[in-house]
Write an enzyme that holds these catalytic residues in place. Structure first.
Site, PDB file in Angstrom:
ATOM      1  N   TRP A 145       0.718  -0.977  -0.504  1.00 10.84           N
ATOM      2  CA  TRP A 145       0.123   0.290   0.139  1.00 10.84           C
ATOM      3  C   TRP A 145       0.851   1.737  -0.156  1.00 10.84           C
ATOM      4  O   TRP A 145       0.344   2.039  -0.195  1.00 10.84           O
ATOM      5  CB  TRP A 145      -0.865  -0.089   1.010  1.00 10.84           C
ATOM      6  CG  TRP A 145      -0.167  -0.874   2.931  1.00 10.84           C
ATOM      7  CD1 TRP A 145      -0.347  -2.009   2.395  1.00 10.84           C
ATOM      8  CD2 TRP A 145       0.573  -0.158   3.189  1.00 10.84           C
ATOM      9  NE1 TRP A 145       0.451  -1.694   3.874  1.00 10.84           N
ATOM     10  CE2 TRP A 145       1.017  -0.273   4.110  1.00 10.84           C
ATOM     11  CE3 TRP A 145       1.863   1.700   3.215  1.00 10.84           C
ATOM     12  CZ2 TRP A 145       2.308  -0.021   5.001  1.00 10.84           C
ATOM     13  CZ3 TRP A 145       1.514   1.807   4.043  1.00 10.84           C
ATOM     14  CH2 TRP A 145       2.508   1.117   5.384  1.00 10.84           C
ATOM     15  N   CYS A 153      10.582   1.433   1.934  1.00 11.54           N
ATOM     16  CA  CYS A 153      11.251   0.136   1.977  1.00 11.54           C
ATOM     17  C   CYS A 153      12.611   0.264   2.193  1.00 11.54           C
ATOM     18  O   CYS A 153      14.211  -0.004   2.735  1.00 11.54           O
ATOM     19  CB  CYS A 153      11.085  -0.533   1.420  1.00 11.54           C
ATOM     20  SG  CYS A 153      11.340  -0.706  -0.156  1.00 11.54           S
ATOM     21  N   GLU A 199      11.100  -8.407  -2.280  1.00 11.04           N
ATOM     22  CA  GLU A 199      11.230  -6.944  -2.083  1.00 11.04           C
ATOM     23  C   GLU A 199      10.715  -6.729  -0.368  1.00 11.04           C
ATOM     24  O   GLU A 199       9.849  -7.109  -0.514  1.00 11.04           O
ATOM     25  CB  GLU A 199      11.043  -5.692  -2.921  1.00 11.04           C
ATOM     26  CG  GLU A 199      10.807  -6.135  -4.647  1.00 11.04           C
ATOM     27  CD  GLU A 199      12.439  -6.321  -4.418  1.00 11.04           C
ATOM     28  OE1 GLU A 199      13.240  -5.630  -3.866  1.00 11.04           O
ATOM     29  OE2 GLU A 199      13.310  -5.991  -6.199  1.00 11.04           O
ATOM     30  N   SER A 208       6.235  -7.309   3.666  1.00 13.49           N
ATOM     31  CA  SER A 208       7.038  -7.025   5.340  1.00 13.49           C
ATOM     32  C   SER A 208       8.138  -8.414   4.805  1.00 13.49           C
ATOM     33  O   SER A 208       7.769  -9.373   4.560  1.00 13.49           O
ATOM     34  CB  SER A 208       6.153  -7.250   6.445  1.00 13.49           C
ATOM     35  OG  SER A 208       5.095  -8.251   5.873  1.00 13.49           O
TER      36      SER A 208
END
Ligand code: NAD
Length: 476
Positions: free
Chosen positions: A147, A280, A246, A225
């Site tokens: 998201w 990230c 990823e 995650s």
């Protein structure tokens, strides 16, 4: 402003009986109802993808590139409309949403070009024999996008799959579905054959557990995650299905004593708060040489504290809310734990306002190594700044987490840069900039931050298989 949300299966838009609300994180108002795929919808998507794959793999790379470029052009033309829906559902400032739409289009444009350059190889062989290496599309891809970037995250996966000749079933994030809906619409309008791209939403574990074990699914592509990445890898391993992951990061920034401290401090604070820290590659652990620590921290704190926080629809806003209500308690826990262990909260530290999922730009100083935030990615607007005695000390601390996605350094010393290149355990290293990747550069992590690369000339390799061919002129 906000699109009518539907599933896209076999080239058709579908409503469902079960829906969940999509919430504007700045106002907590309901934006729309998201259709949740049933098992029948998922099976239909699989069947469509199998048919779509047979068509698409036989479509020439140039014809594939034409359709992808056409869709990218439509996305650019629809930039304003798409950006508005991204800001509504995600909360980020409209200016950042506009840039994200362009970045998404760039992913498609780069991979469309690469589609025509998935060269094979001829290996020298004895007379009468030919060895050749061919890259071929992997098959049906089951992809899961998060998201934090509603447009560019789905774009990366769809671009890689389609450019390689794969068909894809994408489950985009339930909190931020509009970006993926706009992409599917652009591909429908660009003439993509039915079934090549299928878009579903719903209960994430139900969808992954149903799709991943299915035979046609040859690749699982996930961004999110590390915990969920590990779970999906376990599921995929039962079927020997490849994974492209990823995952989380906890990016270190090493600020050496030779740098322009004031500029580095301002750049760090601005970049840390981008996308409300929900990136990230977000710079998170700042290690400043002890001789310059005070000046760097003061400049950082001053700029962070002046960040204009608010509804991303309003002009001038620099930081919007966190994208969902899960981040607020998670961030508060990390800050309280750091405080209890002896850290100083230099600015922020809690919820901002009483409506919407806003969190204050937060800077923690002198955080002890045993604080949870030194090991756990905050994924929010919280920075840690600690002094270090030397580059050795900085590198050791930078590498002391299970993650290895992005890392950054501020220095102009060639010997320091060489050491960062050689010794930082990350997939992406940036010197004197906190930008981490572009469509033309390979992006991905080491350690628990992932497997494989997206983007760059390396990107399509994940979506393809390698076939070695031995052609003998005579029967031997
Ligand atoms: P989460 O782990 O619950 O979910 C992350 C993403 O994975 C979401 O998009 C979710 O829909 C999806 N997901 C969850 N369970 C799934 C399953 N069983 N099958 C398929 N997909 C599944 O975490 P969250 O609360 O949404 O986000 C917080 C954490 O997620 C952060 O701490 C961060 O590490 C990570 N995250 C990383 C990125 C990234 O760009 N790498 C993006 C978003 C979130």
């Amino acid at each position: 402003m906000y699109p009518d949300l539907k599933l896209f299966i076999a080239g058709e838009w579908r409503k469902t009986d079960v829906t969940i609300p999509v919430i504007n994180p700045a106002t907590e108002a309901e934006l729309g109802r998201l259709p949740c795929a049933s098992i029948k919808d998922l099976d239909d998507a699989l069947e469509a993808a199998v048919i779509g794959f047979q068509i698409w793999r036989k479509t020439s790379p140039r014809a594939r590139a034409d359709i992808i470029m056409h869709a990218a052009k439509l996305l650019r033309e629809r930039q304003e409309k798409i950006a508005h829906s991204i800001t509504l559902e995600h909360g980020k400032p409209l200016s950042q949403a506009r840039l994200e739409v362009i970045r998404g289009a760039e992913f498609f444009e780069w991979d469309a070009g690469e589609a025509m350059r998935t060269y094979g190889r001829i290996i020298p062989a004895a007379p009468g024999h030919k060895f050749s290496v061919h890259h071929q599309p992997a098959g049906v891809v089951a992809a899961f996008s998060p998201w934090n970037f509603p447009m560019s995250q789905p774009a990366r996966k769809i671009a890689g799959a389609l450019a390689s000749g794969c068909a894809i079933i994408l489950k985009a994030a339930e909190e931020t579905p509009a970006g993926a809906v706009h992409i599917a619409k652009a591909f429908e309008d660009a003439g993509l054959p039915a079934g090549v791209l299928n878009l579903v939403f719903g209960q994430p574990s139900e969808i992954s557990e149903h799709l991943i074990p299915k035979d046609p699914v040859q690749l699982v592509a996930f961004t999110g995650s590390t915990a969920v990445g590990r779970h999906l890898t376990t599921l995929a391993s039962h079927h020997m299905t490849r994974v492209l992951l990823e995952l989380g990061g906890h990016a270190p920034v090493i600020i050496c004593e030779d740098t322009d401290i004031k500029t580095a401090a301002v750049s760090s604070a601005v970049r840390k708060m981008r996308n409300t820290g929900q990136v990230c590659t977000s710079p998170t652990r700042f290690f400043a040489h002890e001789h310059i620590f005070e000046e760097y921290a003061a400049g950082f704190v001053q700029r962070a504290a002046s960040t204009l926080v608010g509804n991303g629809m309003e002009p001038g806003i620099e930081m919007g809310p966190t994208a969902n209500d899960r981040r607020i308690p998670a961030l508060i826990e990390l800050v309280e734990d750091a405080k209890a262990k002896g850290a100083t909260v230099a600015t922020g530290g809690g919820r901002h306002g009483d409506r919407g999922f806003f969190f204050q730009p937060t800077v923690l100083l002198n955080v002890p190594k045993d604080a949870r935030i030194m090991q756990e990615e905050p994924f929010g607007p919280v920075a840690v700044i600690n002094p270090v005695a030397s580059l050795d000390d900085a590198i050791e601390q930078a590498n002391s987490v299970p993650f290895g996605l992005a890392g950054y350094g501020f220095t102009n010393r060639a010997d320091y840069i060489d050491r960062l290149v050689d010794e930082l355990e990350v997939g992406n290293l940036s010197i004197n900039t906190l930008e981490a990747s572009m469509p033309e550069t390979p992006f991905g992590g080491v350690k628990s931050s992932g497997q494989g690369r997206e983007g760059g000339t390396e990107g399509l390799e994940n979506y393809m298989t390698i076939k070695n061919v031995w052609h003998s002129a005579n029967i031997t």
